[in-house]
Design a protein around this motif. Structure first.
Motif, PDB file in Angstrom:
ATOM      1  N   ALA A 186      45.963  81.139  43.128  1.00  0.00           N
ATOM      2  CA  ALA A 186      45.132  81.752  42.089  1.00  0.00           C
ATOM      3  C   ALA A 186      45.709  81.529  40.695  1.00  0.00           C
ATOM      4  O   ALA A 186      44.985  81.581  39.704  1.00  0.00           O
ATOM      5  CB  ALA A 186      44.972  83.239  42.364  1.00  0.00           C
ATOM      6  N   ASP A 216      39.544  79.206  35.598  1.00  0.00           N
ATOM      7  CA  ASP A 216      38.282  79.909  35.393  1.00  0.00           C
ATOM      8  C   ASP A 216      38.279  81.278  36.072  1.00  0.00           C
ATOM      9  O   ASP A 216      37.230  81.803  36.422  1.00  0.00           O
ATOM     10  CB  ASP A 216      37.120  79.064  35.934  1.00  0.00           C
ATOM     11  N   ALA A 217      39.477  81.839  36.284  1.00  0.00           N
ATOM     12  CA  ALA A 217      39.560  83.159  36.937  1.00  0.00           C
ATOM     13  C   ALA A 217      38.813  84.189  36.112  1.00  0.00           C
ATOM     14  O   ALA A 217      38.954  84.254  34.889  1.00  0.00           O
ATOM     15  CB  ALA A 217      41.011  83.566  37.118  1.00  0.00           C
ATOM     16  N   SER A 234      46.590  78.822  39.512  1.00  0.00           N
ATOM     17  CA  SER A 234      46.099  77.534  39.022  1.00  0.00           C
ATOM     18  C   SER A 234      44.641  77.588  38.595  1.00  0.00           C
ATOM     19  O   SER A 234      44.130  76.606  38.040  1.00  0.00           O
ATOM     20  CB  SER A 234      46.271  76.465  40.117  1.00  0.00           C
ATOM     21  N   ASP A 235      43.969  78.692  38.859  1.00  0.00           N
ATOM     22  CA  ASP A 235      42.544  78.807  38.559  1.00  0.00           C
ATOM     23  C   ASP A 235      42.342  79.104  37.077  1.00  0.00           C
ATOM     24  O   ASP A 235      42.574  80.215  36.613  1.00  0.00           O
ATOM     25  CB  ASP A 235      41.922  79.908  39.423  1.00  0.00           C
TER      26      ASP A 235
END
Length: 249
Positions: A56, A61-62, A58-59
């Protein structure tokens, strides 16, 4: 005519000052809202502690800025990153970060291992090598705000990299990595190892209420300029009104 020009010039300066003070007040309100949302998200993540996988981090667009994450992996055999200008208990020091590779999917991420103080001669105690394999848990968060500081890296005699700002995109090539996750993991203080640490979200910056106080001050200055300009305008017009009354029919 000259009096009219003076009046117009005065009002132009007054309106410029009002616009500037109002803009500064609005900016402070924006900062207050950002930091309050950060504290609210942190409180929710710490209360629930429902761990996401480390991928998570690396996300980009979290939906949420802060998340609790946990998972196995290994610390990479790379230099530690020391973030300078970090205070704890009023003492200057650095925060120690190391690159960690999740066992499953996801980019390597920086793990915040805690804080170390500078000595009087600006030397650091020896850094303990991290374990090769570990299971980490903590709060995924954006890197600490750099403020007005420009990112710079200085290699140290011990092999660590001293950084004035934590920018994963700039740090990745310095560490020999193709990329780093955009979020860092603030290691759970209850886990063993590392250095003095906590999950305080605003350790080196102003709390939301201070930004609100500054916003009120800037808006107050804008109002004071407006009132002063109105009073001066009325006073300048009063003698002319009196002369017109004397010469009137």
């Amino acid at each position: 005519m000259s009096r009219r020009r003076t009046l117009l010039a005065g009002w132009a300066l007054a309106l410029l000052a009002i616009a500037l003070f109002a803009a500064l007040g609005t900016w402070q309100l924006g900062r207050q809202g950002e930091k309050q949302r950060l504290l609210d998200d942190a409180g929710q993540a710490l209360q629930q502690r429902d761990p996401l996988p480390l991928a998570a981090a690396s996300d980009r667009d979290a939906g949420r800025v802060l998340d609790w994450a946990a998972g196995p992996g290994s610390y990479l055999d790379l230099p530690a990153v020391l973030l300078d200008n970090q205070q704890r208990g009023g003492r200057p020091g650095v925060r120690v970060y190391r690159a960690f590779a999740p066992q499953r999917d996801g980019l390597p991420l920086l793990v915040d291992l805690g804080w170390l103080p500078w000595s009087a001669d600006r030397s650091l105690p020896p850094l303990a090598p991290p374990p090769a394999d570990a299971r980490v848990a903590g709060l995924l968060a954006p890197p600490p705000s750099a403020g007005l500081a420009r990112a710079a890296l200085q290699p140290q005699a011990e092999g660590a990299l001293l950084a004035t700002a934590l920018e994963p995109e700039a740090l990745a090539p310095a560490l020999g990595l193709p990329a780093l996750a955009p979020r860092v993991l603030r290691l759970d203080p209850e886990l063993p190892g590392g250095y003095a640490r906590d999950l305080e979200m605003l350790p080196n910056t102003l709390p939301p209420e201070r930004h609100l106080g500054y916003a009120v001050q800037w808006y107050g200055l804008a109002l004071a300029v407006l009132v002063t300009a109105l009073v001066l305008t009325i006073r300048r017009g009063a003698p002319r009104l009196q002369r017109n009354q004397r010469t009137g029919p």
